[in-house]
Write a protein that holds these residues in place. Structure first.
Motif, short mmCIF file in Angstrom:
data_model
loop_
_atom_site.label_atom_id
_atom_site.label_comp_id
_atom_site.label_asym_id
_atom_site.label_seq_id
_atom_site.Cartn_x
_atom_site.Cartn_y
_atom_site.Cartn_z
N LYS A 165 41.10 -14.11 -34.32
CA LYS A 165 39.73 -14.58 -34.11
C LYS A 165 39.47 -14.91 -32.65
CE LYS A 165 39.09 -16.45 -38.78
NZ LYS A 165 38.83 -17.67 -39.58
N ARG A 166 40.49 -15.47 -31.98
CA ARG A 166 40.30 -15.81 -30.57
C ARG A 166 40.12 -14.57 -29.73
NH1 ARG A 166 44.59 -18.31 -30.00
NH2 ARG A 166 45.85 -16.78 -28.88
N LYS A 167 40.87 -13.50 -30.03
CA LYS A 167 40.71 -12.26 -29.29
C LYS A 167 39.35 -11.62 -29.56
CE LYS A 167 45.60 -11.03 -28.97
NZ LYS A 167 46.64 -10.03 -29.33
N ALA A 168 38.86 -11.75 -30.80
CA ALA A 168 37.55 -11.18 -31.13
C ALA A 168 36.43 -11.89 -30.37
CB ALA A 168 37.31 -11.26 -32.64
N ARG A 169 36.59 -13.19 -30.18
CA ARG A 169 35.56 -13.95 -29.45
C ARG A 169 35.54 -13.61 -27.96
NH1 ARG A 169 37.39 -18.35 -32.71
NH2 ARG A 169 38.63 -19.11 -30.95
N SER A 170 36.68 -13.16 -27.43
CA SER A 170 36.76 -12.87 -26.00
C SER A 170 36.26 -11.48 -25.64
CB SER A 170 38.21 -13.02 -25.53
OG SER A 170 39.04 -12.06 -26.16
N HIS A 171 35.95 -10.64 -26.65
CA HIS A 171 35.45 -9.29 -26.36
C HIS A 171 34.04 -9.35 -25.79
CE1 HIS A 171 38.39 -7.24 -29.40
NE2 HIS A 171 38.98 -7.71 -28.31
N GLU A 172 33.79 -8.57 -24.78
CA GLU A 172 32.47 -8.50 -24.17
C GLU A 172 31.70 -7.33 -24.80
OE1 GLU A 172 32.74 -8.23 -20.02
OE2 GLU A 172 33.72 -10.18 -19.75
#
Length: 220
Positions: A165-172
């Motif tokens: 989830k943290r990686k998904a939030r960091s996607h631009e």
């Protein structure tokens, strides 16, 4: 005491604990026997820099030797005096930040390890996982080995989900209304002069793009 030693075996005597002991200058410079036990540092360096053998060699053959033999910035009188007493004022991580400039890789490792503080938060979170999902009243007949394995798998799955989830939030997300003709030129084949003519006009009335709110909903 024998029971306590047996229970704590494998939990408080890992390579990470021994590496923290060696990388603490108070213990290394006051206990000559510590110099001969460097296997823990080798193990930790290998895990932090997997398959990067050049960095591992630089740390163990050059930087760690400089630290152990008090060479480079470690031979300064103030650096030696500051780690002679292990009181409340002595912070080993801060000591490395000030005097570990000649060993940048080892300084980074030492500061990461020595900055770890004791806390019961992980134990409380782990206990909640254990009681709710692994050892409730209906499953209290499981043996200790199986309970330990189930607890490890469930807690690890929770960490993996949080990391995902943290990686998904960091996607631009690139929105169409934020783009320009110049940005679109590189994806159009042909000369640069003809690219602008053939690229889609983002401000055309017939062109519709997903709004920012819709994109956010899809990402969520």
């Amino acid at each position: 005491m024998d029971i306590i030693s047996e229970k704590s075996s494998g939990w408080l005597d890992t390579s990470l604990h021994m590496a923290a002991y060696i990388l603490n200058p108070y213990y290394l410079y006051n206990n000559l026997e510590v110099e001969n036990d460097t296997d823990a540092v080798v193990d930790v360096v290998g895990k932090l820099f997997p398959e990067d053998y050049d960095t591992q060699k630089q740390i163990m053959m050059v930087e760690f030797q400089m630290y152990k033999c008090k060479q480079g910035t470690f031979d300064q009188v103030v650096a030696i005096k500051e780690c002679e007493v292990n009181d409340d004022k002595f912070d080993p991580a801060n000591w490395w930040s000030k005097y570990g400039g000649s060993t940048p890789h080892l300084r980074k490792i030492a500061m990461r390890i020595l900055s770890l503080t004791t806390s019961s938060s992980e134990c409380e979170r782990n206990r909640s996982t254990y009681i709710e999902g692994v050892h409730p009243k209906k499953r209290n007949l499981l043996d200790a080995t199986k309970r330990k394995k189930l607890e490890f798998v469930q807690f690890g799955a929770n960490l993996m989900e949080k990391n995902k989830k943290r990686k998904a939030r960091s996607h631009e997300v690139l929105l169409a209304q934020d783009a320009s003709d110049d940005v679109q030129e590189w994806i159009v084949e042909g000369d640069v002069d003809d690219a602008s003519a053939r690229s889609r006009d983002l401000f055309d009335e017939e062109f519709k793009s997903a709004s920012e709110e819709e994109v956010d909903e899809e990402v969520e």
